[in-house]
Design a protein around this motif. Sequence first.
Motif, PDB file in Angstrom:
ATOM      1  N   CYS A   1      23.030 -81.896 -86.194  1.00 37.56           N
ATOM      2  CA  CYS A   1      24.195 -81.196 -85.635  1.00 37.56           C
ATOM      3  C   CYS A   1      23.863 -80.641 -84.250  1.00 37.56           C
ATOM      4  O   CYS A   1      22.786 -80.117 -84.010  1.00 37.56           O
ATOM      5  CB  CYS A   1      24.607 -80.050 -86.566  1.00 37.56           C
TER       6      CYS A   1
ATOM      7  N   CYS B   1      27.970 -84.411 -86.594  1.00 44.66           N
ATOM      8  CA  CYS B   1      28.513 -84.075 -87.920  1.00 44.66           C
ATOM      9  C   CYS B   1      29.620 -85.044 -88.321  1.00 44.66           C
ATOM     10  O   CYS B   1      29.673 -85.500 -89.468  1.00 44.66           O
ATOM     11  CB  CYS B   1      29.057 -82.647 -87.925  1.00 44.66           C
TER      12      CYS B   1
ATOM     13  N   CYS C   1      31.086 -81.351 -84.709  1.00 41.25           N
ATOM     14  CA  CYS C   1      30.548 -82.020 -83.514  1.00 41.25           C
ATOM     15  C   CYS C   1      30.453 -83.524 -83.778  1.00 41.25           C
ATOM     16  O   CYS C   1      30.689 -83.990 -84.887  1.00 41.25           O
ATOM     17  CB  CYS C   1      29.182 -81.434 -83.137  1.00 41.25           C
TER      18      CYS C   1
HETATM   19 ZN   LIG Z   1      27.772 -80.277 -85.913  1.00 43.08          ZN
END
Ligand SMILES: [Zn+2]
Length: 362
Positions: A102, A94, A91
Amino acid sequence: MKASVTKGLGQGFVIEDVDLAAPIGHEVRVEVKASGLCHSDLSVATFLGQDFPIVLGHEVAGVVAEVGPEVTQVKVGDHVVGSLIQYCGSCVACLSGRTWICRRPERTVRGADEAPRLSWRGRPVAQGMGLGGFAQQALIHENQLAIVPDAMPWAPAALLGCGVLTGAGAVLNSAEVRHGDSVVIIGAGGVGMNAVSGARIAGAETIIVVDLEDAKLERAKTFGATHLVNSRTTDPVAEVRRITGRGADHVFDFVGIRAVTAQAMEMLAFGGGLYLIGVGSADAGIEVNSVAALTASQKVQGVYMGSSNLKRDIPLYASLYLQGRFHLDELVSREIALADIDEGYESLKDGKTARVVITDLA
Ligand SMILES: [Zn+2]
Ligand SMILES: [Zn+2]
């Protein structure tokens, strides 16, 4: 396998014969060697929890026993430490390196339409924080595991994934304390001691620890505190101002009670930062006077899991420990068996007991 199951609020921890599924996808089966007793698991077991039965335990260290077909980050035989930070790895948060926020942490656990990782008498059992370390074995997504050197002893290893990341990370990652800075740590419990270690590693000149108990303050000295303030007998704000001359560059609140947090704000120097880590009561929080804060360029930041990247930070702290530069042995007050969790939590009420770790899983 044997696991300690919590069947409902206030029903404690009871050993049962629990079934563990075979690893699929990115799952790793870990043979548990040590599992720490953290206060937040006790909160889940006594008043916070909703999903029962559950296997709690989120401070887990062990050996990789089996890996799922898609696992690439660990192999059988690796010594690993688990962390409750659940991140997908793909994502936006991240990809910008901020795995602790996250946006899709649910990617690390099985979906509702899949067979459960844990079951008891044919019924699903919940797994605390994707870990479930109060058991002989645990099935964990590889993103939640960091490899540590084989030389790392099990009991201190178990502390790395939660309290150490939280305390040391708040200082090193969230606040980015620099050499020469002044630091105040309010609350001399186990997590606060890891913040002291972090401040020493960062090269802080002044490390002031504030607590109500002299026994805890004495322990803080062995971790590297330069000044001790007993707030029962001394006004902590006046004392911090006296020691630093201008207020502190960084104040870390590990207590989280309104009156204490207000004092913490009062301790800040111009340009200082207040970091909120402890949650000591349901109405924990702070009022900020905007004019005073902007005039003094001060900031207040909530800190989750020490803004930690677990794959980098857990091996780092393990390495510093093995070099003798990070105190952990002093935090392990007691080692117990898997069947003695209730009693272990009871013993944590004594202020002299820092941390209790399960190391007998037979
Ligand atoms: Zn993530
Ligand atoms: Zn914890």
